[in-house]
Design a protein around this motif. Structure first.
Motif, PDB file in Angstrom:
ATOM      1  N   ASN A   1     -19.976 -62.301  53.030  1.00  0.00           N
ATOM      2  CA  ASN A   1     -19.987 -60.859  52.806  1.00  0.00           C
ATOM      3  C   ASN A   1     -19.222 -60.448  51.545  1.00  0.00           C
ATOM      4  N   PRO A   2     -17.971 -60.890  51.366  1.00  0.00           N
ATOM      5  CA  PRO A   2     -17.299 -60.501  50.122  1.00  0.00           C
ATOM      6  C   PRO A   2     -17.932 -61.112  48.882  1.00  0.00           C
ATOM      7  N   ILE A   3     -18.375 -62.372  48.966  1.00  0.00           N
ATOM      8  CA  ILE A   3     -18.980 -63.016  47.803  1.00  0.00           C
ATOM      9  C   ILE A   3     -20.266 -62.302  47.410  1.00  0.00           C
ATOM     10  N   SER A   4     -21.065 -61.913  48.393  1.00  0.00           N
ATOM     11  CA  SER A   4     -22.314 -61.213  48.079  1.00  0.00           C
ATOM     12  C   SER A   4     -22.030 -59.862  47.431  1.00  0.00           C
ATOM     13  N   ALA A   5     -21.015 -59.166  47.918  1.00  0.00           N
ATOM     14  CA  ALA A   5     -20.681 -57.869  47.340  1.00  0.00           C
ATOM     15  C   ALA A   5     -20.127 -58.015  45.923  1.00  0.00           C
ATOM     16  N   LEU A   6     -19.370 -59.061  45.686  1.00  0.00           N
ATOM     17  CA  LEU A   6     -18.783 -59.287  44.370  1.00  0.00           C
ATOM     18  C   LEU A   6     -19.803 -59.758  43.344  1.00  0.00           C
ATOM     19  N   THR A   7     -20.857 -60.447  43.808  1.00  0.00           N
ATOM     20  CA  THR A   7     -21.823 -61.040  42.878  1.00  0.00           C
ATOM     21  C   THR A   7     -23.199 -60.413  42.932  1.00  0.00           C
ATOM     22  N   GLY A   8     -23.525 -59.725  44.014  1.00  0.00           N
ATOM     23  CA  GLY A   8     -24.866 -59.187  44.191  1.00  0.00           C
ATOM     24  C   GLY A   8     -25.875 -60.215  44.667  1.00  0.00           C
ATOM     25  N   ALA A   9     -25.405 -61.398  45.067  1.00  0.00           N
ATOM     26  CA  ALA A   9     -26.303 -62.497  45.444  1.00  0.00           C
ATOM     27  C   ALA A   9     -26.691 -62.425  46.918  1.00  0.00           C
ATOM     28  N   THR A  10     -27.867 -62.955  47.209  1.00  0.00           N
ATOM     29  CA  THR A  10     -28.328 -63.087  48.592  1.00  0.00           C
ATOM     30  C   THR A  10     -27.705 -64.331  49.226  1.00  0.00           C
TER      31      THR A  10
ATOM     32  N   ASP B   1     -24.286 -52.112  52.088  1.00  0.00           N
ATOM     33  CA  ASP B   1     -23.416 -50.932  52.079  1.00  0.00           C
ATOM     34  C   ASP B   1     -22.975 -50.591  50.662  1.00  0.00           C
ATOM     35  N   LEU B   2     -22.634 -51.609  49.882  1.00  0.00           N
ATOM     36  CA  LEU B   2     -22.204 -51.384  48.502  1.00  0.00           C
ATOM     37  C   LEU B   2     -23.307 -50.714  47.700  1.00  0.00           C
ATOM     38  N   GLU B   3     -24.533 -51.209  47.856  1.00  0.00           N
ATOM     39  CA  GLU B   3     -25.649 -50.655  47.098  1.00  0.00           C
ATOM     40  C   GLU B   3     -25.979 -49.221  47.515  1.00  0.00           C
ATOM     41  N   LYS B   4     -25.627 -48.873  48.757  1.00  0.00           N
ATOM     42  CA  LYS B   4     -25.877 -47.515  49.243  1.00  0.00           C
ATOM     43  C   LYS B   4     -24.699 -46.581  49.013  1.00  0.00           C
ATOM     44  N   GLY B   5     -23.629 -47.120  48.394  1.00  0.00           N
ATOM     45  CA  GLY B   5     -22.455 -46.299  48.139  1.00  0.00           C
ATOM     46  C   GLY B   5     -21.607 -46.019  49.361  1.00  0.00           C
ATOM     47  N   LYS B   6     -21.767 -46.841  50.400  1.00  0.00           N
ATOM     48  CA  LYS B   6     -21.001 -46.655  51.632  1.00  0.00           C
ATOM     49  C   LYS B   6     -19.696 -47.453  51.584  1.00  0.00           C
ATOM     50  N   PRO B   7     -18.701 -47.079  52.393  1.00  0.00           N
ATOM     51  CA  PRO B   7     -17.478 -47.879  52.479  1.00  0.00           C
ATOM     52  C   PRO B   7     -17.792 -49.296  52.952  1.00  0.00           C
ATOM     53  N   LEU B   8     -16.930 -50.233  52.591  1.00  0.00           N
ATOM     54  CA  LEU B   8     -17.130 -51.622  52.973  1.00  0.00           C
ATOM     55  C   LEU B   8     -16.290 -51.958  54.197  1.00  0.00           C
TER      56      LEU B   8
ATOM     57  N   THR C   1     -14.613 -48.953  44.550  1.00  0.00           N
ATOM     58  CA  THR C   1     -15.756 -48.199  45.072  1.00  0.00           C
ATOM     59  C   THR C   1     -15.333 -46.915  45.743  1.00  0.00           C
ATOM     60  N   ALA C   2     -14.065 -46.856  46.173  1.00  0.00           N
ATOM     61  CA  ALA C   2     -13.565 -45.626  46.810  1.00  0.00           C
ATOM     62  C   ALA C   2     -13.130 -44.591  45.801  1.00  0.00           C
ATOM     63  N   GLU C   3     -12.965 -45.004  44.544  1.00  0.00           N
ATOM     64  CA  GLU C   3     -12.524 -44.068  43.509  1.00  0.00           C
ATOM     65  C   GLU C   3     -13.654 -43.129  43.117  1.00  0.00           C
ATOM     66  N   PRO C   4     -13.327 -41.864  42.826  1.00  0.00           N
ATOM     67  CA  PRO C   4     -14.392 -40.950  42.370  1.00  0.00           C
ATOM     68  C   PRO C   4     -14.920 -41.393  41.014  1.00  0.00           C
ATOM     69  N   THR C   5     -16.210 -41.201  40.795  1.00  0.00           N
ATOM     70  CA  THR C   5     -16.821 -41.560  39.528  1.00  0.00           C
ATOM     71  C   THR C   5     -16.397 -40.581  38.451  1.00  0.00           C
ATOM     72  N   PRO C   6     -15.890 -41.068  37.310  1.00  0.00           N
ATOM     73  CA  PRO C   6     -15.486 -40.157  36.225  1.00  0.00           C
ATOM     74  C   PRO C   6     -16.647 -39.286  35.756  1.00  0.00           C
ATOM     75  N   ALA C   7     -16.330 -38.104  35.291  1.00  0.00           N
ATOM     76  CA  ALA C   7     -17.365 -37.186  34.813  1.00  0.00           C
ATOM     77  C   ALA C   7     -18.163 -37.855  33.690  1.00  0.00           C
ATOM     78  N   GLY C   8     -19.460 -37.700  33.747  1.00  0.00           N
ATOM     79  CA  GLY C   8     -20.312 -38.235  32.707  1.00  0.00           C
ATOM     80  C   GLY C   8     -20.691 -39.682  32.898  1.00  0.00           C
ATOM     81  N   VAL C   9     -20.251 -40.284  33.997  1.00  0.00           N
ATOM     82  CA  VAL C   9     -20.566 -41.683  34.263  1.00  0.00           C
ATOM     83  C   VAL C   9     -21.554 -41.757  35.415  1.00  0.00           C
ATOM     84  N   GLY C  10     -22.594 -42.583  35.296  1.00  0.00           N
ATOM     85  CA  GLY C  10     -23.536 -42.826  36.392  1.00  0.00           C
ATOM     86  C   GLY C  10     -24.664 -41.861  36.442  1.00  0.00           C
TER      87      GLY C  10
END
Length: 330
Positions: free
Chosen positions: A212-221, A277-284, A321-330
């Motif tokens: 679970n952590p490795i997949s979230a850190l790398t995006g790998a299946t 969850d990471l891809e959906k912007g949800k807490p981990l 991921t819990a930090e708010p996204t800075p203005a103008g980013v994303g």
């Protein structure tokens, strides 16, 4: 038998649908678009074992349901401390709480004789907040093996697995476990009552702690992780360290690490729940899957260097991921 499913996501809705088709009195607690879909069309399950549809009662108001025999928690572990308003109206004196969660449960040391009996695990029960809402005496251990996903509101895609291992924290054979097991089996699921459910917790945790952590850190299946030689070695180290922590606490799962990894590789291009969850912007949910294991390593005097390293990376990812996204980013 009356069952309330608090959090009718992929697993909660799947179990609720299976219990309902077996004749149990099931109520699903959901919200938003998912609730609207459940009310309109029930739960639609698409599975290699056969598609089906079930129409259990669905609501966002637990007061509408009232006391039940069993509460199945389909929530993420990080939601437990604040779920009192949803759970309290469902409880009578002997209502059981069955958490369908990943990782180390808040009740882990309840009913476990030995030097750590009654020990609270801060990572999953911060300041006792979860135990106050969900008293450990109500808990029935539950380890979830099926792979499911909520393909759309009210629509569950079941990929594989039907096994839900349950058991009393003290290892006893209880009438409440047998009742719930019988209903699950009638609904087409496997639900053995284990005398040592912690063994199943650690076997499942071997995968969660590493993949679970490795997949979230790398995006790998799962397949991608297992087929990379260097990362496969990292997974091997993490699983061996997880087993070392379990052994230091008196639990000895009989499973080979290579067999556990091979099983994950056969799952194919599957994204872990944490990556989803990471891809959906949800807490981990890494506190229960990894931080709690590191805390237990401290308690048991186990070094676990790889778990600590990946745990630090996972903690940084969660904070980012819990930090708010800075203005103008994303």
């Amino acid at each position: 038998m009356r069952v309330a499913v608090v959090g009718a996501g992929a697993i909660g809705a799947y179990v609720g649908a299976c219990l309902h088709r077996a004749g149990a009195d099931v109520s699903l607690i959901a919200r938003g678009e998912n609730l609207a879909a459940l009310r309109a069309d029930g739960v639609r399950v698409f599975s290699p074992r056969g598609d089906f549809q079930a129409r259990p009662h669905a609501t966002d108001d637990p007061e509408e349901i009232g006391p039940v025999d069993h509460v199945l928690l389909g929530l993420k572990a990080y939601s437990y401390a604040t779920c009192g308003p949803l759970v309290n109206p469902l409880l009578k004196e002997d209502t059981s709480i069955i958490p369908a969660q990943n990782g180390i449960p808040w009740w882990y040391f309840h009913g476990l004789t030995g030097p750590h009996e009654g020990q609270r695990i801060e990572a999953v029960d911060p300041g006792g907040a979860v135990s106050r809402v969900l008293p450990p005496r109500r808990a029935i251990g539950c380890v979830v093996y099926p792979a499911t996903e909520l393909a759309a509101p009210g629509v569950v895609r079941h990929m594989e697995g039907t096994r839900f291992a349950i058991g009393e924290p003290d290892g006893s054979e209880s009438a409440r476990c047998r009742e719930f097991s019988d209903a699950m089996i009638a609904g087409g699921l496997k639900c053995p009552v284990e005398s040592d459910v912690r063994r199943d917790i650690w076997i499942k945790l071997m995968g969660n702690t590493a993949f679970n952590p490795i997949s979230a850190l790398t995006g790998a299946t799962l397949a991608g992780i297992c087929r990379h030689d260097g990362v496969r070695g990292l997974v091997t180290n993490m699983m061996n360290e997880t087993l070392e922590v379990a052994a230091a606490l008196g639990c000895h799962p009989e499973i080979e690490v290579e067999r556990r990894i091979a099983g994950a590789e056969r799952t194919g291009e599957h994204k872990t729940s944490t990556l989803q969850d990471l891809e959906k912007g949800k807490p981990l949910e890494l506190a229960a899957m990894l931080a709690a294991v590191v805390e237990l390593a401290d308690l048991a005097g186990v070094e676990a260097p790889t778990l600590r390293t990946v745990g630090s990376l996972g903690d940084l990812l969660e904070r980012r991921t819990a930090e708010p996204t800075p203005a103008g980013v994303g």
